[in-house]
Design an enzyme around this catalytic site. Structure first.
Site, PDB file in Angstrom:
ATOM      1  N   GLY A 106       0.806  -1.221   0.000  1.00  0.00           N
ATOM      2  CA  GLY A 106       0.000   0.000   0.000  1.00  0.00           C
ATOM      3  C   GLY A 106       0.836   1.266   0.000  1.00  0.00           C
ATOM      4  N   GLY A 166       2.114   3.041   2.393  1.00  0.00           N
ATOM      5  CA  GLY A 166       3.273   3.002   3.288  1.00  0.00           C
ATOM      6  C   GLY A 166       4.431   2.282   2.601  1.00  0.00           C
ATOM      7  N   THR A 179      -4.200  -2.748  -1.908  1.00  0.00           N
ATOM      8  CA  THR A 179      -5.028  -2.558  -0.722  1.00  0.00           C
ATOM      9  C   THR A 179      -6.468  -2.914  -1.058  1.00  0.00           C
ATOM     10  OG1 THR A 179      -6.120  -0.952   0.722  1.00  0.00           O
ATOM     11  CG2 THR A 179      -5.070  -0.051  -1.213  1.00  0.00           C
ATOM     12  N   ASP A 195      -8.814  -1.619   0.346  1.00  0.00           N
ATOM     13  CA  ASP A 195      -9.599  -0.392   0.531  1.00  0.00           C
ATOM     14  C   ASP A 195      -9.757   0.423  -0.750  1.00  0.00           C
ATOM     15  OD1 ASP A 195      -9.618  -1.189   3.116  1.00  0.00           O
ATOM     16  OD2 ASP A 195      -8.546   0.530   3.937  1.00  0.00           O
ATOM     17  N   GLU A 202     -15.398   0.451   8.820  1.00  0.00           N
ATOM     18  CA  GLU A 202     -14.739   0.513  10.135  1.00  0.00           C
ATOM     19  C   GLU A 202     -14.208   1.902  10.510  1.00  0.00           C
ATOM     20  OE1 GLU A 202     -10.553  -1.122   8.258  1.00  0.00           O
ATOM     21  OE2 GLU A 202     -11.136  -1.759  10.261  1.00  0.00           O
ATOM     22  N   ARG A 207     -10.282 -10.350   3.406  1.00  0.00           N
ATOM     23  CA  ARG A 207      -9.010 -10.047   2.741  1.00  0.00           C
ATOM     24  C   ARG A 207      -8.008 -11.212   2.728  1.00  0.00           C
ATOM     25  NH1 ARG A 207      -5.516  -6.041   6.747  1.00  0.00           N
ATOM     26  NH2 ARG A 207      -4.451  -7.764   7.740  1.00  0.00           N
TER      27      ARG A 207
HETATM   28  O1  F6P Z   1      -5.586  -1.276   4.429  1.00  0.00           O
HETATM   29  C1  F6P Z   1      -6.254  -2.459   4.275  1.00  0.00           C
HETATM   30  C2  F6P Z   1      -6.892  -2.913   5.578  1.00  0.00           C
HETATM   31  O2  F6P Z   1      -7.468  -4.139   5.306  1.00  0.00           O
HETATM   32  C3  F6P Z   1      -7.893  -1.920   6.136  1.00  0.00           C
HETATM   33  O3  F6P Z   1      -9.149  -1.983   5.576  1.00  0.00           O
HETATM   34  C4  F6P Z   1      -7.884  -2.272   7.582  1.00  0.00           C
HETATM   35  O4  F6P Z   1      -8.234  -1.190   8.393  1.00  0.00           O
HETATM   36  C5  F6P Z   1      -6.485  -2.634   7.813  1.00  0.00           C
HETATM   37  O5  F6P Z   1      -5.959  -3.099   6.612  1.00  0.00           O
HETATM   38  C6  F6P Z   1      -6.316  -3.610   8.940  1.00  0.00           C
HETATM   39  O6  F6P Z   1      -5.059  -4.174   8.881  1.00  0.00           O
HETATM   40  P1  F6P Z   1      -4.228  -4.799  10.109  1.00  0.00           P
HETATM   41  O7  F6P Z   1      -5.178  -5.327  11.125  1.00  0.00           O
HETATM   42  O8  F6P Z   1      -3.366  -5.815   9.485  1.00  0.00           O
HETATM   43  O9  F6P Z   1      -3.435  -3.669  10.652  1.00  0.00           O
END
Ligand code: F6P
Length: 473
Positions: free
Chosen positions: A217, A219, A246, A248, A344, A398
């Site tokens: 992503g 980062g 991602t 998202d 979320e 995911r």
């Molecule tokens: O960025 C993708 C994602 O799946 C977001 O929707 C979610 O907030 C996040 O990663 C959660 O990731 P982790 O629990 O691995 O930090």
């Protein structure tokens, strides 16, 4: 025609040349074209007078010199670009040349000699459907199409580029990756968080890597940008190409990220479950919480795909709890059931957050459980019996393998990433824009997050689909 031509005498010729010289100076103020592609595009000037398109040019390590081993009949010429704005709006605003992204695809001439090239891949950040598809496709295209036989899979994200972690890379071969796309996850493992670019480039040089594919992503691509800067500082001929990942779908300048479509598909069973539970009783309410930290694309598309949802709440909107509850009360009196999808990251002002994760992302409060409590309280105070079922599919959406359409997308992104690396491009990610695969400079792809415009047409479709009021704040 010939009679109309101006017959220049010597003085006329001098002033003619002078005028051209002036014109050249004016144009060259805007045109800086060194070691970049699509030079003609650099002459466009932003509305405020600054040269905007220069931002979209792709860095190259050096000139192409070698013939591509591909037998492709469709080599892409460097002058081909994809319009950023597919509508007439920019031209109507008076901008002379539209902004353009470089078109991806195989080049007839390449930079790297396959016999002397070593590639490496790394997967970083959270899991995403399609990671194994991307690993597989990069290996297959490098190996069979370009003849590169030394491909290293770096383990556990950027940790794999730091010697002290002692994560030994995997030698990737077609035999090893042949079936991996049938599973979710990543065979390389992953981790969150940045690592020191100096140490990472030390690792890459020691291993004689010429091209690095960073699958992750924003980062991850920020980390890739730091690696690329360090490579340039040392004057190394090393290419860094990102494949944005991602669920998202919030990465700028790409219409879609891989894994998003699968996440939307995987959201259908929980929404359907919420709908069945809600309809199975009088005044049933199903609440489904879906991932989407700062953007509500999964919630919006999952809603449109399902058409069973009555209320969607996303991070891009503000809502009052009172208005949400009174809308639900109206639904209960008319329809006796409701389905809510909440991203979320929505309504975080109502819940407490607990610091940040290793990637620097805010750890979110649980808006789903909070909403459930608020709604129970609201109906209890009005003595209206309701039955609420809360569903949080969480990581299930995911960690799944990619859908066929996502797999196709992964393959095409990956082959274009390989073509870009082979041609000596660097500091860029591949993406899709206006239906074409494109090259996007890393620094602009990580500049900001893509979000839903709540005054735009996608959100209008959501409102038309759910029937929820536009104003809930
Ligand atoms: O960025 C993708 C994602 O799946 C977001 O929707 C979610 O907030 C996040 O990663 C959660 O990731 P982790 O629990 O691995 O930090």
């Amino acid at each position: 025609m010939y009679e109309d031509r101006v017959n220049l005498n010597v003085l006329d010729q001098i002033s003619f040349l002078f005028l051209h010289f002036l014109l050249f100076l004016i144009v060259s103020k805007f045109v800086k074209c060194k070691n970049t592609t699509s030079c003609w595009l650099l002459s466009s000037v932003g509305q405020d007078g600054e040269n905007m398109t220069e931002e979209y040019t792709i860095e190259r390590i050096g000139k192409y010199a070698l013939n591509s081993p591909l037998d492709s009949g469709v080599f892409i010429d460097d002058s081909q670009g994809v319009l950023i704005d597919a509508t007439l709006s920019d031209l109507q605003k008076g901008q002379l040349t539209p902004y353009v992204l470089e078109k991806a695809g195989p080049r007839e001439k390449i930079f790297f000699n396959p016999e002397m090239t070593r590639a490496a891949l790394v997967t970083c950040g959270g899991l995403c459907p399609g990671l194994n598809d991307v690993i597989r496709a990069i290996v297959m295209v490098l190996w069979y199409r370009y003849g590169i036989k030394e491909i290293l899979g770096l383990r556990y994200g950027y940790e794999g580029l730091i010697s002290s972690f002692r994560h030994e890379p995997l030698a990737l071969t077609p035999e090893l990756v042949e079936d991996i796309h049938k599973d979710g996850g990543t065979i390389l493992g992953t981790s969150r968080g940045p690592q020191d670019p100096v140490l990472m480039v030390d690792f890459l040089s020691k291993r004689k890597i010429n091209m690095l594919f960073t699958i992750g992503g924003d980062g991850t691509q920020r980390g890739a940008l730091a690696i690329n800067r360090e490579i340039k500082k040392r004057g190394l001929a090393m290419s860094v190409i990102g494949i944005p990942k991602t669920i998202d779908n919030d990465i700028s300048f790409t219409e879609r990220t891989f894994g998003f479509e699968t996440a939307v598909a995987m959201s259908q069973a929980p929404i359907n479950g919420g709908h069945m539970e809600a309809k199975g009783v009088r005044n049933g309410i199903g609440i489904v919480k879906l991932m989407g930290r700062e953007s509500g694309f999964i919630a919006a598309y999952a809603t449109l795909a399902s058409s069973d949802v009555n209320l969607v709440l996303i991070p891009e909107m503000r809502f009052s709890l009172e208005k949400v509850c009174s809308y639900l009360e109206e639904r209960m009196s008319k329809k006796k059931h409701a389905v809510i999808v909440v991203a979320e990251g929505a309504g975080q002002e109502y819940v407490s957050q607990e610091g940040t994760d290793a990637s620097g992302n805010k750890k979110l409060g649980d808006i789903g459980l909070f909403l459930k409590t608020v709604i129970i309280e609201y109906f209890k105070n009005r003595a209206i019996p309701v039955s609420i079922k809360y569903i949080d599919p969480s990581y299930i959406i995911r960690s799944a393998p990619a859908t066929p359409d996502d797999s196709v997308f992964c393959f095409q992104l990956s082959e274009n990433a390989v073509h870009a690396a082979m041609s000596g491009r660097t500091g860029m990610v591949v993406g899709i824009w206006n239906g074409h695969f494109v090259h996007i400079p890393m620094q602009i792809s990580v500049k900001g997050r893509k979000q839903i415009d709540t005054s735009g047409l996608l959100w209008q479709s959501v409102l038309d689909n759910t029937g929820q009021p536009r104003k809930l704040a």
